[in-house]
Design an enzyme around this catalytic site. Structure first.
Site, PDB file in Angstrom:
ATOM      1  N   SER A  58     -26.160  11.553 -14.089  1.00 42.43           N
ATOM      2  CA  SER A  58     -26.252  12.639 -15.061  1.00 42.43           C
ATOM      3  C   SER A  58     -27.657  13.238 -14.950  1.00 42.43           C
ATOM      4  O   SER A  58     -28.539  12.643 -14.306  1.00 42.43           O
ATOM      5  CB  SER A  58     -26.041  12.045 -16.460  1.00 42.43           C
ATOM      6  OG  SER A  58     -26.501  12.912 -17.472  1.00 42.43           O
ATOM      7  N   TYR A 118     -26.905   6.272 -23.392  1.00 45.28           N
ATOM      8  CA  TYR A 118     -26.356   7.068 -22.285  1.00 45.28           C
ATOM      9  C   TYR A 118     -27.399   7.239 -21.183  1.00 45.28           C
ATOM     10  O   TYR A 118     -27.125   7.022 -19.998  1.00 45.28           O
ATOM     11  CB  TYR A 118     -25.899   8.424 -22.832  1.00 45.28           C
ATOM     12  CG  TYR A 118     -25.179   9.300 -21.823  1.00 45.28           C
ATOM     13  CD1 TYR A 118     -23.824   9.096 -21.556  1.00 45.28           C
ATOM     14  CD2 TYR A 118     -25.835  10.319 -21.150  1.00 45.28           C
ATOM     15  CE1 TYR A 118     -23.146   9.899 -20.635  1.00 45.28           C
ATOM     16  CE2 TYR A 118     -25.176  11.123 -20.228  1.00 45.28           C
ATOM     17  CZ  TYR A 118     -23.824  10.908 -19.980  1.00 45.28           C
ATOM     18  OH  TYR A 118     -23.164  11.695 -19.073  1.00 45.28           O
TER      19      TYR A 118
HETATM   20  P1  NDP Z   1     -14.165  13.220 -19.609  1.00 37.82           P
HETATM   21  O1  NDP Z   1     -14.256  12.751 -21.017  1.00 37.82           O
HETATM   22  O2  NDP Z   1     -13.350  14.407 -19.281  1.00 37.82           O
HETATM   23  O3  NDP Z   1     -13.705  12.035 -18.654  1.00 37.82           O
HETATM   24  C1  NDP Z   1     -14.101  10.714 -18.861  1.00 37.82           C
HETATM   25  C2  NDP Z   1     -13.130   9.831 -18.121  1.00 37.82           C
HETATM   26  O4  NDP Z   1     -13.523   8.477 -18.247  1.00 37.82           O
HETATM   27  C3  NDP Z   1     -11.716   9.941 -18.670  1.00 37.82           C
HETATM   28  O5  NDP Z   1     -10.866  10.171 -17.575  1.00 37.82           O
HETATM   29  C4  NDP Z   1     -11.450   8.580 -19.298  1.00 37.82           C
HETATM   30  O6  NDP Z   1     -10.095   8.207 -19.097  1.00 37.82           O
HETATM   31  C5  NDP Z   1     -12.375   7.685 -18.490  1.00 37.82           C
HETATM   32  N1  NDP Z   1     -12.769   6.493 -19.228  1.00 37.82           N
HETATM   33  C6  NDP Z   1     -13.593   6.399 -20.309  1.00 37.82           C
HETATM   34  N2  NDP Z   1     -13.690   5.121 -20.720  1.00 37.82           N
HETATM   35  C7  NDP Z   1     -12.920   4.389 -19.875  1.00 37.82           C
HETATM   36  C8  NDP Z   1     -12.588   3.007 -19.786  1.00 37.82           C
HETATM   37  N3  NDP Z   1     -13.097   2.106 -20.651  1.00 37.82           N
HETATM   38  N4  NDP Z   1     -11.745   2.609 -18.801  1.00 37.82           N
HETATM   39  C9  NDP Z   1     -11.237   3.502 -17.918  1.00 37.82           C
HETATM   40  N5  NDP Z   1     -11.516   4.816 -17.949  1.00 37.82           N
HETATM   41  C10 NDP Z   1     -12.343   5.261 -18.926  1.00 37.82           C
HETATM   42  O7  NDP Z   1     -15.692  13.425 -19.179  1.00 37.82           O
HETATM   43  P2  NDP Z   1     -16.404  14.054 -17.913  1.00 37.82           P
HETATM   44  O8  NDP Z   1     -15.451  14.422 -16.856  1.00 37.82           O
HETATM   45  O9  NDP Z   1     -17.349  15.048 -18.428  1.00 37.82           O
HETATM   46  O10 NDP Z   1     -17.271  12.796 -17.448  1.00 37.82           O
HETATM   47  C11 NDP Z   1     -17.051  12.100 -16.248  1.00 37.82           C
HETATM   48  C12 NDP Z   1     -18.354  11.439 -15.832  1.00 37.82           C
HETATM   49  O11 NDP Z   1     -19.328  12.456 -15.592  1.00 37.82           O
HETATM   50  C13 NDP Z   1     -18.944  10.517 -16.898  1.00 37.82           C
HETATM   51  O12 NDP Z   1     -19.523   9.394 -16.275  1.00 37.82           O
HETATM   52  C14 NDP Z   1     -20.027  11.384 -17.545  1.00 37.82           C
HETATM   53  O13 NDP Z   1     -21.043  10.635 -18.102  1.00 37.82           O
HETATM   54  C15 NDP Z   1     -20.494  12.158 -16.320  1.00 37.82           C
HETATM   55  N6  NDP Z   1     -21.205  13.379 -16.631  1.00 37.82           N
HETATM   56  C16 NDP Z   1     -20.612  14.443 -17.247  1.00 37.82           C
HETATM   57  C17 NDP Z   1     -21.313  15.608 -17.496  1.00 37.82           C
HETATM   58  C18 NDP Z   1     -20.708  16.811 -18.123  1.00 37.82           C
HETATM   59  O14 NDP Z   1     -21.443  17.786 -18.368  1.00 37.82           O
HETATM   60  N7  NDP Z   1     -19.436  16.842 -18.383  1.00 37.82           N
HETATM   61  C19 NDP Z   1     -22.737  15.710 -17.148  1.00 37.82           C
HETATM   62  C20 NDP Z   1     -23.270  14.548 -16.515  1.00 37.82           C
HETATM   63  C21 NDP Z   1     -22.522  13.446 -16.272  1.00 37.82           C
HETATM   64  P3  NDP Z   1      -9.222   7.453 -20.242  1.00 37.82           P
HETATM   65  O15 NDP Z   1      -9.579   8.076 -21.543  1.00 37.82           O
HETATM   66  O16 NDP Z   1      -7.831   7.655 -19.800  1.00 37.82           O
HETATM   67  O17 NDP Z   1      -9.630   6.016 -20.155  1.00 37.82           O
END
Ligand code: NDP
Length: 256
Positions: free
Chosen positions: A146, A159
């Site tokens: 991130s 985070y």
């Molecule tokens: P979303 O909330 O769209 O996606 C998060 C994903 O993580 C979901 O598919 C969720 O699936 C999965 N997830 C969360 N907890 C668990 C768990 N315990 N077990 C399995 N799967 C899990 O967020 P983003 O696409 O934005 O984020 C994706 C990554 O990118 C993250 O690591 C985030 O920190 C990082 N990021 C995002 C940014 C942004 O601006 N969006 C910026 C910088 C980094 P489910 O709920 O089905 O478990």
């Protein structure tokens, strides 16, 4: 030559959190380049939709419902991927959550939940796939960091700690597993329009405008902006690249 450099035909990829957001953008790229994709997440309906989309596009895809914080579930997930798809070549550690509170308010359960979901899960998944990657003659690990891997903010103690940790974990895997022909790299997204940030836009006054002003590209990222970097880091094109952390941020991190 150029097509072979980025060709993933016959490769098998696991994408944690691949059922939506950045993970889905990466899964789309990997599938288009020829990889079979295992979508790992907890929400089975969302995962089924992602698998249907990838399959309709002509790719092989399966959903493996898993909580990536659960060591036994992660081990079972890796076993199932090998059983059903035959091998593991690519792991994208993308699952992540955020709890926005300053350090004096965040409680220990919240801290643990963020660290376990964002950082410990990458350790568990990488460790679980290592034997299969080694058996396959090499592999590619892509960890999602991130801007909080390099900057701090008052409302992101756990985070930012988890995302800083992801970069150091990536470097350690790169050193440990280079002899096994496994490359490990991190991707550092800027502000991307996903479910995670939709909530932030509501919770943080003026965030939308500040992101536009601070980002040279003058827009939020889209999930499909991550297809290219995923293919690059998963393919032979990046075979001499390991231990790096690549910002995919529209220039956010270089704005003076
Ligand atoms: P979303 O909330 O769209 O996606 C998060 C994903 O993580 C979901 O598919 C969720 O699936 C999965 N997830 C969360 N907890 C668990 C768990 N315990 N077990 C399995 N799967 C899990 O967020 P983003 O696409 O934005 O984020 C994706 C990554 O990118 C993250 O690591 C985030 O920190 C990082 N990021 C995002 C940014 C942004 O601006 N969006 C910026 C910088 C980094 P489910 O709920 O089905 O478990």
């Amino acid at each position: 030559m150029a097509t072979k450099l980025f060709d993933l035909t016959g490769k098998v990829a696991i994408v944690t959190g691949g059922n939506g957001g950045i993970g889905l953008g990466m899964a789309r790229g990997l599938a288009q380049a020829g990889a079979a994709v295992a979508i790992v997440g907890r929400n089975e309906a969302k995962s089924a939709d992602a698998v249907a989309e990838l399959t309709q596009g002509g790719a092989k895809a399966i959903a493996v419902p898993t909580d990536v914080t659960d060591k036994a579930a992660v081990a079972a997930m890796a076993e199932r991927v090998v059983r059903e798809l035959g091998r593991i070549d690519i792991l994208v550690n993308n699952a992540g959550i955020n709890i926005r509170k300053p350090p004096h308010v965040l409680d220990i359960a919240e801290w643990n939940s963020v660290i376990q979901t964002n950082l410990t899960s990458a350790f568990l998944c990488s460790q679980a796939v290592y034997p299969a990657m080694k058996a396959a003659g090499g592999g590619k690990i892509i960890n999602i960091g991130s801007m909080m891997s390099i900057f701090g903010a008052s409302f992101t103690p756990a985070y930012a700690a988890s995302k800083g940790g992801i970069v150091q974990f990536t470097r350690s895997c790169a050193c440990a597993w280079a002899a096994d022909n496994i490359q490990a790299n991190a991707v550092l997204p800027g502000w991307i329009d996903t479910d995670l940030t939709k909530r932030a836009r509501h919770e943080i006054d003026g965030l939308h405008e500040r992101v536009l002003a601070r980002t040279p590209a003058a827009r939020w990222g889209a999930i499909d902006d991550f297809a290219g970097v995923a293919v690059f880091l998963a393919s032979p094109a990046s075979d001499f690249l390991t231990g790096t952390a690549i910002p995919v941020d529209g220039g956010y991190s270089v704005m003076g």
